[in-house]
Structure formats: structure tokens, C-alpha cells
Design a protein around this motif. Structure first.
Motif, PDB file in Angstrom:
ATOM      1  N   LEU A 133     -30.520 -41.097 -28.666  1.00  0.00           N
ATOM      2  CA  LEU A 133     -31.162 -41.476 -27.313  1.00  0.00           C
ATOM      3  C   LEU A 133     -32.247 -39.745 -27.841  1.00  0.00           C
ATOM      4  N   LEU A 134     -33.222 -40.348 -28.046  1.00  0.00           N
ATOM      5  CA  LEU A 134     -34.301 -38.493 -28.050  1.00  0.00           C
ATOM      6  C   LEU A 134     -35.605 -38.722 -27.220  1.00  0.00           C
ATOM      7  N   VAL A 135     -35.151 -38.053 -25.789  1.00  0.00           N
ATOM      8  CA  VAL A 135     -36.128 -37.986 -24.651  1.00  0.00           C
ATOM      9  C   VAL A 135     -36.877 -37.033 -24.365  1.00  0.00           C
ATOM     10  N   SER A 136     -38.393 -37.397 -24.474  1.00  0.00           N
ATOM     11  CA  SER A 136     -38.468 -35.675 -24.478  1.00  0.00           C
ATOM     12  C   SER A 136     -37.822 -34.954 -26.025  1.00  0.00           C
ATOM     13  N   SER A 137     -37.469 -33.877 -25.211  1.00  0.00           N
ATOM     14  CA  SER A 137     -36.862 -33.179 -26.465  1.00  0.00           C
ATOM     15  C   SER A 137     -35.421 -32.582 -26.138  1.00  0.00           C
ATOM     16  N   ASP A 138     -34.899 -33.471 -25.351  1.00  0.00           N
ATOM     17  CA  ASP A 138     -33.563 -34.289 -25.361  1.00  0.00           C
ATOM     18  C   ASP A 138     -32.763 -34.750 -26.827  1.00  0.00           C
ATOM     19  N   LEU A 139     -32.388 -34.408 -27.347  1.00  0.00           N
ATOM     20  CA  LEU A 139     -31.454 -35.803 -27.919  1.00  0.00           C
ATOM     21  C   LEU A 139     -29.943 -35.635 -27.701  1.00  0.00           C
ATOM     22  N   TYR A 140     -29.617 -36.718 -27.826  1.00  0.00           N
ATOM     23  CA  TYR A 140     -28.190 -37.164 -27.044  1.00  0.00           C
ATOM     24  C   TYR A 140     -27.460 -38.656 -27.999  1.00  0.00           C
ATOM     25  N   VAL A 141     -26.348 -38.335 -28.524  1.00  0.00           N
ATOM     26  CA  VAL A 141     -25.508 -39.179 -29.297  1.00  0.00           C
ATOM     27  C   VAL A 141     -24.784 -40.037 -27.884  1.00  0.00           C
ATOM     28  N   ILE A 142     -24.754 -41.110 -27.971  1.00  0.00           N
ATOM     29  CA  ILE A 142     -23.045 -41.928 -26.975  1.00  0.00           C
ATOM     30  C   ILE A 142     -22.464 -42.668 -27.768  1.00  0.00           C
ATOM     31  N   TYR A 143     -21.070 -42.493 -27.920  1.00  0.00           N
ATOM     32  CA  TYR A 143     -20.354 -43.348 -28.407  1.00  0.00           C
ATOM     33  C   TYR A 143     -19.680 -44.007 -27.097  1.00  0.00           C
ATOM     34  N   GLU A 144     -20.055 -45.472 -27.372  1.00  0.00           N
ATOM     35  CA  GLU A 144     -19.385 -46.383 -26.206  1.00  0.00           C
ATOM     36  C   GLU A 144     -18.299 -47.219 -26.162  1.00  0.00           C
ATOM     37  N   PRO A 145     -17.349 -46.979 -26.449  1.00  0.00           N
ATOM     38  CA  PRO A 145     -15.633 -47.379 -26.575  1.00  0.00           C
ATOM     39  C   PRO A 145     -15.439 -48.732 -26.356  1.00  0.00           C
ATOM     40  N   LEU A 146     -14.828 -49.195 -26.707  1.00  0.00           N
ATOM     41  CA  LEU A 146     -14.206 -51.105 -26.253  1.00  0.00           C
ATOM     42  C   LEU A 146     -13.878 -51.058 -24.636  1.00  0.00           C
ATOM     43  N   TYR A 147     -13.462 -50.243 -24.637  1.00  0.00           N
ATOM     44  CA  TYR A 147     -13.003 -50.151 -22.615  1.00  0.00           C
ATOM     45  C   TYR A 147     -14.619 -49.962 -21.510  1.00  0.00           C
ATOM     46  N   LYS A 148     -14.321 -50.935 -21.187  1.00  0.00           N
ATOM     47  CA  LYS A 148     -15.939 -50.740 -19.749  1.00  0.00           C
ATOM     48  C   LYS A 148     -14.649 -50.963 -18.552  1.00  0.00           C
ATOM     49  N   GLU A 149     -15.353 -49.879 -18.042  1.00  0.00           N
ATOM     50  CA  GLU A 149     -14.792 -50.855 -16.434  1.00  0.00           C
ATOM     51  C   GLU A 149     -15.395 -51.288 -15.191  1.00  0.00           C
ATOM     52  N   LYS A 150     -14.976 -51.773 -14.549  1.00  0.00           N
ATOM     53  CA  LYS A 150     -15.675 -53.183 -14.434  1.00  0.00           C
ATOM     54  C   LYS A 150     -16.035 -52.965 -12.958  1.00  0.00           C
ATOM     55  N   GLU A 151     -17.071 -52.816 -12.017  1.00  0.00           N
ATOM     56  CA  GLU A 151     -17.698 -52.462 -11.118  1.00  0.00           C
ATOM     57  C   GLU A 151     -16.991 -53.458 -10.049  1.00  0.00           C
ATOM     58  N   ASN A 152     -16.977 -52.806  -8.741  1.00  0.00           N
ATOM     59  CA  ASN A 152     -16.727 -53.893  -7.619  1.00  0.00           C
ATOM     60  C   ASN A 152     -18.285 -53.891  -6.814  1.00  0.00           C
ATOM     61  N   VAL A 153     -18.732 -55.552  -7.071  1.00  0.00           N
ATOM     62  CA  VAL A 153     -19.956 -55.838  -6.900  1.00  0.00           C
ATOM     63  C   VAL A 153     -19.988 -56.837  -6.108  1.00  0.00           C
ATOM     64  N   LYS A 154     -20.596 -56.617  -4.546  1.00  0.00           N
ATOM     65  CA  LYS A 154     -20.766 -57.541  -3.430  1.00  0.00           C
ATOM     66  C   LYS A 154     -21.313 -58.379  -3.769  1.00  0.00           C
ATOM     67  N   LEU A 155     -21.475 -59.689  -4.731  1.00  0.00           N
ATOM     68  CA  LEU A 155     -23.044 -60.538  -4.518  1.00  0.00           C
ATOM     69  C   LEU A 155     -23.104 -60.953  -2.983  1.00  0.00           C
ATOM     70  N   SER A 156     -25.270 -60.816  -3.174  1.00  0.00           N
ATOM     71  CA  SER A 156     -25.657 -61.053  -2.060  1.00  0.00           C
ATOM     72  C   SER A 156     -25.670 -62.807  -2.102  1.00  0.00           C
ATOM     73  N   SER A 157     -25.945 -63.472  -1.150  1.00  0.00           N
ATOM     74  CA  SER A 157     -25.317 -65.073  -0.584  1.00  0.00           C
ATOM     75  C   SER A 157     -26.290 -65.445  -1.386  1.00  0.00           C
ATOM     76  N   ASP A 158     -27.565 -64.977  -1.935  1.00  0.00           N
ATOM     77  CA  ASP A 158     -29.030 -65.233  -2.003  1.00  0.00           C
ATOM     78  C   ASP A 158     -29.418 -65.034  -2.968  1.00  0.00           C
ATOM     79  N   ILE A 159     -28.185 -64.343  -4.300  1.00  0.00           N
ATOM     80  CA  ILE A 159     -28.142 -64.723  -5.767  1.00  0.00           C
ATOM     81  C   ILE A 159     -27.544 -66.142  -6.146  1.00  0.00           C
TER      82      ILE A 159
END
Length: 159
Positions: A133-159
Motif C-alpha cells: 500500500l502506497l498512500v501519498s509518500s507512505d509505504l506499507y507492506v501488510i501480511y494478513e495471516p489466516l487467523y481472523k478475529e471475529k467481532e461481536n456485532v449486534k445486527l440491527s433488525s432492519d438489515i
């Protein structure tokens, strides 16, 4: 015939590798990852809550900050981010292009996006993802492992 088939299967199994950086599997817990980095002479410090960092040389570029995040619910690593400094003799655009050329040889290309002064390339690595990822003049390399944390999301009744 059996020997040839067995040899072929062994060759394939040797080529299967884990998603790693510096030869260290990132699909692990933060203690093991820190220990492995320390063995490679990188001094790991805790910088913020659940974020650890050290200074590394990555792909020949010095003084790159490596941050890795520990999950809130478990000790598993949720991401590894490399943040490149601004060098006097080489631009971040040159580094970005150099890394993309190297990644295209090693990893499977997945996606890219360019918008204004933001450029983004994504590669697949044994189930995980690597993003440049290159944003303006900032450069990042991001490694995303297989593990993902699941967030507890409260769903709205209208979704």
C-alpha cells in the motif's frame, strides 16, 4: 512406478510452505513470533496495547519498522505490517515498484487499485494475503495471516 509416484508426492509436500516473513511462520501466537524474531537479532518492544514492533531490514531496505498485532481475544497474530521510512536517495515509488516486481515472481497476484496518490496491490500467500500500500509518500507492506478475529456485532433488525 510406486517409487516414482512416491518421489513426486514428496517433492510436492516439500514445496508447501506456511505464510512467513524472514522464514518465521506468522500463523502463530505473538510469544512464539517474538521469540523467533529475537533469535534473528531483532529487538521486539511493546509499543501500544497489543502492538509490538522492531526495526528490520526488509528486501534490502534498512530501518523498516515491523509492527505485529496480537489478537484481543487470543494470543494469535492478526497482522504484520512493515512501514518504510523516507529515504534520501530513493523514492518510495521506486521501492513500491521494486517490491511489486519481486512479489509478482514469488506470489500469486490477486488485485490492484489506483486512486489519486494511493496505489494498492494484493497477493495471495498460502491462504493469507500480502498487501503493498502506497498512500501519498507512505509505504506499507501488510501480511494478513489466516487467523481472523471475529467481532461481536449486534445486527440491527432492519438489515
Amino acid at each position: 512406478m510406486k517409487k516414482i509416484l512416491l518421489f513426486f508426492i514428496m517433492c510436492l509436500s516439500i514445496n508447501v510452505s506456511a505464510q512467513s516473513i524472514f522464514g518465521i511462520d506468522i500463523n502463530t501466537n505473538y510469544k512464539n513470533f517474538s521469540l523467533q524474531l529475537n533469535k534473528k537479532k531483532f529487538k521486539v518492544i511493546k509499543s501500544k496495547k497489543n502492538i509490538y514492533s522492531c526495526i528490520v531490514t526488509y528486501a534490502g531496505y534498512r530501518n523498516v519498522k515491523l509492527n505485529f498485532t496480537k489478537g484481543h481475544k487470543t494470543d494469535m497474530i492478526t497482522d504484520v505490517t512493515l512501514i518504510f521510512p523516507r529515504y534520501k536517495r530513493i523514492s518510495v515509488y521506486e521501492i513500491f515498484n521494486d517490491l511489486n516486481k519481486q512479489f509478482e515472481v514469488k506470489y500469486q497476484y490477486n488485485d490492484c487499485m489506483k486512486y489519486g496518490d494511493t496505489m494498492y496491490y494484493e497477493y495471495n500467500d498460502n491462504g493469507g494475503k500480502i498487501k503493498i500500500l502506497l498512500v501519498s509518500s507512505d509505504l506499507y507492506v501488510i501480511y494478513e495471516p489466516l487467523y481472523k478475529e471475529k467481532e461481536n456485532v449486534k445486527l440491527s433488525s432492519d438489515i
